[in-house]
Scaffold this active site. Structure first.
Site, short mmCIF file in Angstrom:
data_model
loop_
_atom_site.label_atom_id
_atom_site.label_comp_id
_atom_site.label_asym_id
_atom_site.label_seq_id
_atom_site.Cartn_x
_atom_site.Cartn_y
_atom_site.Cartn_z
N LYS A 41 -28.42 -6.14 9.17
CA LYS A 41 -27.82 -5.74 8.14
C LYS A 41 -28.33 -4.24 7.50
O LYS A 41 -27.76 -3.51 6.79
CB LYS A 41 -27.83 -6.66 7.03
CG LYS A 41 -27.33 -8.05 6.89
CD LYS A 41 -27.65 -8.86 5.63
CE LYS A 41 -27.20 -10.48 6.04
NZ LYS A 41 -27.64 -11.20 4.91
N GLU A 97 -29.97 2.27 14.08
CA GLU A 97 -30.91 1.31 13.37
C GLU A 97 -31.65 2.01 12.18
O GLU A 97 -31.66 3.09 11.98
CB GLU A 97 -31.98 1.09 14.63
CG GLU A 97 -33.23 0.24 14.42
CD GLU A 97 -32.99 -1.06 13.89
OE1 GLU A 97 -31.88 -1.41 13.01
OE2 GLU A 97 -33.52 -2.22 14.48
N ASP A 98 -32.01 1.06 11.16
CA ASP A 98 -32.77 1.56 10.26
C ASP A 98 -34.00 1.91 10.52
O ASP A 98 -34.35 3.07 10.16
CB ASP A 98 -32.74 0.41 9.05
CG ASP A 98 -33.30 -0.93 9.61
OD1 ASP A 98 -33.71 -1.02 10.67
OD2 ASP A 98 -33.05 -2.09 8.87
N ASP A 101 -40.12 -0.20 14.34
CA ASP A 101 -41.45 -0.70 14.21
C ASP A 101 -42.24 -1.12 15.53
O ASP A 101 -42.66 -0.03 15.95
CB ASP A 101 -41.37 -1.76 13.09
CG ASP A 101 -42.65 -2.36 12.76
OD1 ASP A 101 -43.63 -1.89 12.78
OD2 ASP A 101 -42.66 -3.71 12.35
N LYS A 129 -42.11 3.98 12.46
CA LYS A 129 -43.38 3.42 12.19
C LYS A 129 -44.06 3.57 13.65
O LYS A 129 -44.34 2.45 14.11
CB LYS A 129 -43.36 2.00 11.78
CG LYS A 129 -43.25 1.82 10.15
CD LYS A 129 -43.78 0.52 9.76
CE LYS A 129 -43.22 -0.14 8.75
NZ LYS A 129 -43.46 -1.54 8.56
N PHE A 150 -44.81 -1.82 4.76
CA PHE A 150 -43.60 -2.45 4.49
C PHE A 150 -42.61 -1.72 3.61
O PHE A 150 -43.08 -1.65 2.33
CB PHE A 150 -43.96 -4.01 4.41
CG PHE A 150 -42.59 -4.57 4.73
CD1 PHE A 150 -42.33 -5.21 6.01
CD2 PHE A 150 -41.67 -5.05 3.71
CE1 PHE A 150 -41.21 -5.81 6.53
CE2 PHE A 150 -40.44 -5.84 4.01
CZ PHE A 150 -40.39 -6.00 5.25
N ASP A 157 -34.58 -4.70 3.46
CA ASP A 157 -34.81 -5.67 2.39
C ASP A 157 -36.32 -6.18 2.62
O ASP A 157 -36.93 -6.00 3.73
CB ASP A 157 -33.82 -6.74 2.74
CG ASP A 157 -34.32 -7.68 3.91
OD1 ASP A 157 -34.57 -7.11 4.93
OD2 ASP A 157 -34.22 -8.89 3.98
N ARG A 163 -32.06 -4.33 -1.06
CA ARG A 163 -31.41 -3.71 -0.28
C ARG A 163 -30.51 -2.45 -0.91
O ARG A 163 -30.52 -1.37 -0.50
CB ARG A 163 -30.28 -4.35 0.72
CG ARG A 163 -30.85 -5.41 1.69
CD ARG A 163 -29.50 -5.80 2.42
NE ARG A 163 -30.30 -7.02 3.25
CZ ARG A 163 -30.76 -6.95 4.47
NH1 ARG A 163 -31.10 -5.72 5.06
NH2 ARG A 163 -31.00 -8.25 5.11
P1 5GP Z 1 -39.22 -4.13 15.72
O1 5GP Z 1 -38.37 -4.81 16.45
O2 5GP Z 1 -39.15 -2.46 15.89
O3 5GP Z 1 -40.65 -4.40 15.48
O4 5GP Z 1 -38.63 -4.17 14.44
C1 5GP Z 1 -37.27 -3.77 13.78
C2 5GP Z 1 -36.97 -4.59 12.86
O5 5GP Z 1 -37.92 -5.11 11.86
C3 5GP Z 1 -36.01 -3.65 11.83
O6 5GP Z 1 -34.77 -3.54 12.23
C4 5GP Z 1 -36.25 -4.07 10.35
O7 5GP Z 1 -35.17 -5.21 10.25
C5 5GP Z 1 -37.51 -4.99 10.53
N1 5GP Z 1 -38.66 -4.11 9.93
C6 5GP Z 1 -39.83 -3.56 10.47
N2 5GP Z 1 -40.31 -2.94 9.55
C7 5GP Z 1 -39.98 -2.98 8.49
C8 5GP Z 1 -40.19 -2.57 7.22
O8 5GP Z 1 -40.98 -1.79 6.68
N3 5GP Z 1 -39.31 -3.25 6.15
C9 5GP Z 1 -38.20 -3.87 6.45
N4 5GP Z 1 -37.59 -3.99 5.46
N5 5GP Z 1 -37.83 -4.28 7.55
C10 5GP Z 1 -38.64 -3.88 8.71
#
Ligand code: 5GP
Length: 172
Positions: A41, A97-98, A101, A129, A150, A157, A163
């Site tokens: 979302k 994508e938002d 990470d 990140k 975070f 969220d 959000r």
């Molecule tokens: P990854 O698979 O790259 O580790 O993580 C991606 C997903 O983790 C993102 O789509 C998001 O939903 C969540 N995520 C990673 N870091 C953050 C953060 O700082 N805040 C929030 N709200 N979600 C995060």
């Protein structure tokens, strides 16, 4: 968890979204509609701002995957909760994508979508990140690099909260 500080203001977000839109408008010089896939979302606010700055035709689809439970730590497990509605074979696909990470979610989604043989697949994310990256992943269009904190707001969220905030904030 409560809001500790504003990390990125809505004005700074708008500049970043403008920059990404400019790059996309430069890249997609095509009359063939691009399938603009928003990852639910968290990316909905970013995606809805971004799509209105594009000057090439798009159609919309949505996908939902999770590697997070209600905590702020990645489980390393990526699960598809909702798949695309449309076939993407021989189509241009932009995955929106938002935040990147560890990179696990985007890498996984890229792999499953590539297996469907799109004509092209590009990745776009508002936040990066970079210090947390665990996998090798090229993100084609990136907005803002952020520290290992975070963040919530602008679609992101913590436990389904925050959000709706227009700034991107650090919780703690
Ligand atoms: P990854 O698979 O790259 O580790 O993580 C991606 C997903 O983790 C993102 O789509 C998001 O939903 C969540 N995520 C990673 N870091 C953050 C953060 O700082 N805040 C929030 N709200 N979600 C995060």
């Amino acid at each position: 968890m409560e809001i500790k500080e504003i990390l990125i203001t809505s004005q700074e977000i708008e500049i970043a979204v403008d920059n990404i839109a400019r790059q996309l408008n430069e890249h997609y010089k095509t009359d063939q509609p691009v399938i603009f896939v928003t990852i639910l979302k968290g990316a909905i606010v970013f995606a809805s701002d971004l799509m209105r700055k594009l000057n090439f035709p798009i159609t919309l689809d949505f996908i939902s995957a999770t590697s997070y439970g209600s905590s702020t730590k990645t489980s390393g497990v990526v699960k598809i909760l909702k798949d695309l509605d449309t076939p993407i074979e021989n189509q241009n696909v932009l995955l929106v994508e938002d935040i990147v990470d560890t990179g696990l979610t985007l890498k996984y989604l890229k792999e499953i979508l590539m297996a469907r043989k799109p004509k092209s697949l590009k990745l776009c994310a508002l936040l990066d990140k970079h210090s947390r990256r665990e996998v090798d992943l090229d993100v084609d269009f990136l907005g803002i690099k952020i520290p290992d904190k975070f963040v919530v707001g602008y679609g992101l969220d913590w436990n389904e909260q925050y959000r709706y905030l227009s700034h991107i904030c650090v919780v703690g």
